[in-house]
Motif scaffolding. Structure first.
Motif, PDB file in Angstrom:
ATOM      1  N   LEU A  45       0.858  -1.433  -0.068  1.00 34.52           N
ATOM      2  CA  LEU A  45       0.134  -0.048   0.099  1.00 34.52           C
ATOM      3  C   LEU A  45       0.816   1.164   0.055  1.00 34.52           C
ATOM      4  N   CYS A  46       0.718   2.067  -1.063  1.00 37.26           N
ATOM      5  CA  CYS A  46       1.690   3.243  -1.234  1.00 37.26           C
ATOM      6  C   CYS A  46       0.605   4.525  -1.086  1.00 37.26           C
ATOM      7  N   VAL A  47       0.549   5.101   0.011  1.00 33.15           N
ATOM      8  CA  VAL A  47      -0.227   5.939   0.007  1.00 33.15           C
ATOM      9  C   VAL A  47       0.343   7.396   0.436  1.00 33.15           C
ATOM     10  N   SER A  48       1.278   7.594  -0.532  1.00 32.04           N
ATOM     11  CA  SER A  48       2.182   8.966  -0.445  1.00 32.04           C
ATOM     12  C   SER A  48       1.481  10.143  -0.452  1.00 32.04           C
ATOM     13  N   GLN A  49       0.129  10.496  -1.006  1.00 32.53           N
ATOM     14  CA  GLN A  49      -0.447  11.687  -0.972  1.00 32.53           C
ATOM     15  C   GLN A  49      -1.462  11.668   0.036  1.00 32.53           C
ATOM     16  N   LEU A  50      -1.754  10.717   0.865  1.00 32.92           N
ATOM     17  CA  LEU A  50      -2.774  10.795   2.002  1.00 32.92           C
ATOM     18  C   LEU A  50      -2.138  10.652   3.238  1.00 32.92           C
ATOM     19  N   PRO A  51      -2.732  11.503   4.087  1.00 25.70           N
ATOM     20  CA  PRO A  51      -2.308  11.342   5.578  1.00 25.70           C
ATOM     21  C   PRO A  51      -2.592  10.209   6.060  1.00 25.70           C
ATOM     22  N   SER A  52      -2.012   9.894   7.290  1.00 30.50           N
ATOM     23  CA  SER A  52      -2.163   8.531   8.305  1.00 30.50           C
ATOM     24  C   SER A  52      -3.700   8.799   8.570  1.00 30.50           C
TER      25      SER A  52
ATOM     26  N   SER B 258       4.158  -4.419   2.477  1.00 29.48           N
ATOM     27  CA  SER B 258       4.797  -2.980   2.219  1.00 29.48           C
ATOM     28  C   SER B 258       3.924  -1.983   2.688  1.00 29.48           C
ATOM     29  N   LEU B 259       4.366  -0.832   3.314  1.00 25.27           N
ATOM     30  CA  LEU B 259       3.436   0.256   3.485  1.00 25.27           C
ATOM     31  C   LEU B 259       4.120   1.388   3.603  1.00 25.27           C
ATOM     32  N   PHE B 260       3.936   2.393   2.435  1.00 25.15           N
ATOM     33  CA  PHE B 260       4.786   3.564   2.155  1.00 25.15           C
ATOM     34  C   PHE B 260       3.655   4.819   2.312  1.00 25.15           C
ATOM     35  N   MET B 261       3.898   5.599   3.394  1.00 27.32           N
ATOM     36  CA  MET B 261       3.248   6.572   3.633  1.00 27.32           C
ATOM     37  C   MET B 261       4.320   8.014   3.190  1.00 27.32           C
ATOM     38  N   GLY B 262       3.368   9.329   2.941  1.00 24.72           N
ATOM     39  CA  GLY B 262       4.065  10.470   2.541  1.00 24.72           C
ATOM     40  C   GLY B 262       5.142  10.861   3.584  1.00 24.72           C
ATOM     41  N   VAL B 263       6.002  11.784   3.069  1.00 24.95           N
ATOM     42  CA  VAL B 263       7.006  12.239   3.979  1.00 24.95           C
ATOM     43  C   VAL B 263       6.656  12.996   5.159  1.00 24.95           C
TER      44      VAL B 263
ATOM     45  N   ARG C  24       7.945 -11.894  17.753  1.00 22.83           N
ATOM     46  CA  ARG C  24       8.951 -12.292  17.287  1.00 22.83           C
ATOM     47  C   ARG C  24       8.527 -12.610  15.564  1.00 22.83           C
ATOM     48  N   PHE C  25       9.257 -12.091  14.710  1.00 16.97           N
ATOM     49  CA  PHE C  25       8.982 -12.114  13.315  1.00 16.97           C
ATOM     50  C   PHE C  25      10.154 -13.287  12.693  1.00 16.97           C
ATOM     51  N   GLU C  26       9.963 -14.423  13.169  1.00 15.79           N
ATOM     52  CA  GLU C  26      11.002 -15.574  12.948  1.00 15.79           C
ATOM     53  C   GLU C  26      11.302 -15.937  11.419  1.00 15.79           C
ATOM     54  N   ARG C  27      10.190 -15.542  10.742  1.00 21.06           N
ATOM     55  CA  ARG C  27      10.335 -16.016   9.274  1.00 21.06           C
ATOM     56  C   ARG C  27      10.998 -14.972   8.357  1.00 21.06           C
ATOM     57  N   LEU C  28      11.141 -13.660   9.152  1.00 20.98           N
ATOM     58  CA  LEU C  28      11.670 -12.665   8.307  1.00 20.98           C
ATOM     59  C   LEU C  28      12.992 -12.774   7.872  1.00 20.98           C
ATOM     60  N   THR C  29      13.092 -12.440   6.252  1.00 24.97           N
ATOM     61  CA  THR C  29      14.295 -12.807   5.753  1.00 24.97           C
ATOM     62  C   THR C  29      14.650 -11.358   5.070  1.00 24.97           C
ATOM     63  N   SER C  30      13.952 -10.296   5.038  1.00 20.52           N
ATOM     64  CA  SER C  30      14.143  -9.339   4.273  1.00 20.52           C
ATOM     65  C   SER C  30      13.514  -8.095   5.177  1.00 20.52           C
ATOM     66  N   LEU C  31      14.351  -6.861   5.286  1.00 22.59           N
ATOM     67  CA  LEU C  31      13.774  -5.912   6.176  1.00 22.59           C
ATOM     68  C   LEU C  31      14.119  -4.663   5.742  1.00 22.59           C
ATOM     69  N   CYS C  32      13.280  -3.701   5.289  1.00 25.31           N
ATOM     70  CA  CYS C  32      13.859  -2.418   4.723  1.00 25.31           C
ATOM     71  C   CYS C  32      12.951  -1.443   5.347  1.00 25.31           C
ATOM     72  N   PHE C  33      13.548  -0.345   6.162  1.00 25.02           N
ATOM     73  CA  PHE C  33      12.871   0.563   6.694  1.00 25.02           C
ATOM     74  C   PHE C  33      13.586   2.098   6.127  1.00 25.02           C
ATOM     75  N   HIS C  34      12.793   2.880   5.601  1.00 27.37           N
ATOM     76  CA  HIS C  34      13.173   4.155   5.332  1.00 27.37           C
ATOM     77  C   HIS C  34      12.240   5.329   6.173  1.00 27.37           C
ATOM     78  N   ASN C  35      13.223   6.122   6.772  1.00 28.46           N
ATOM     79  CA  ASN C  35      12.408   6.850   7.763  1.00 28.46           C
ATOM     80  C   ASN C  35      11.395   6.343   8.744  1.00 28.46           C
ATOM     81  N   VAL C  36      11.684   5.381   9.457  1.00 25.75           N
ATOM     82  CA  VAL C  36      10.890   4.747  10.446  1.00 25.75           C
ATOM     83  C   VAL C  36      11.353   4.964  11.646  1.00 25.75           C
TER      84      VAL C  36
END
Length: 123
Positions: free
Chosen positions: A26-33, A54-59, A93-105
């Motif tokens: 979900l990419c809601v870069s133009q919508l507020p939380s 995946s969750l992408f919020m606006g800046v 615990r997220f025991e199955r997690l193999t990929s983690l990407c945080f940007h401005n979290v």
């Protein structure tokens, strides 16, 4: 009110969908939380099959993830942008997690360690 209509439409499609949801983005870069995002996450948490999320919020919108997010225990891939991860009382615990990407979290060191694999959580 456009945000409500868009997110309500997404939620409605999820409710009508029968079968597993393996991946959700979900990419809601133009919508507020907003609470509609939390309702979508709650529905996905009940599904229990989501492996990629995946969750992408606006800046300027730092969405605080709801408690239900931590029920996504089958996650293998997690990608968050402009979110806040806060949980103080529940051990998860997220025991199955193999990929983690945080940007401005926004996240504490203790919470970040909790995202790590089971090697750090051996009992």
């Amino acid at each position: 009110m456009i945000k409500c209509k868009v997110l309500h439409a997404i939620y409605t499609v999820l409710l009508l969908h029968h079968g597993p949801v393996l991946e959700f983005s979900l990419c809601v870069s133009q919508l507020p939380s907003c609470c509609e995002i939390d309702q979508i996450i709650l529905h996905l948490a009940k599904n229990t099959t989501v492996e990629k999320f995946s969750l992408f919020m606006g800046v300027s919108y730092n969405h605080k993830l709801p408690k239900s997010f931590f029920s996504l225990q089958k996650l293998t891939h997690l990608n968050l942008k402009n979110c806040a991860v806060e949980l103080q009382s529940t051990i998860f615990r997220f025991e199955r997690l193999t990929s983690l990407c945080f940007h401005n979290v926004s996240i504490t060191k203790k919470m970040l360690i909790s995202f790590n694999t089971q090697e750090l959580h051996s009992d």
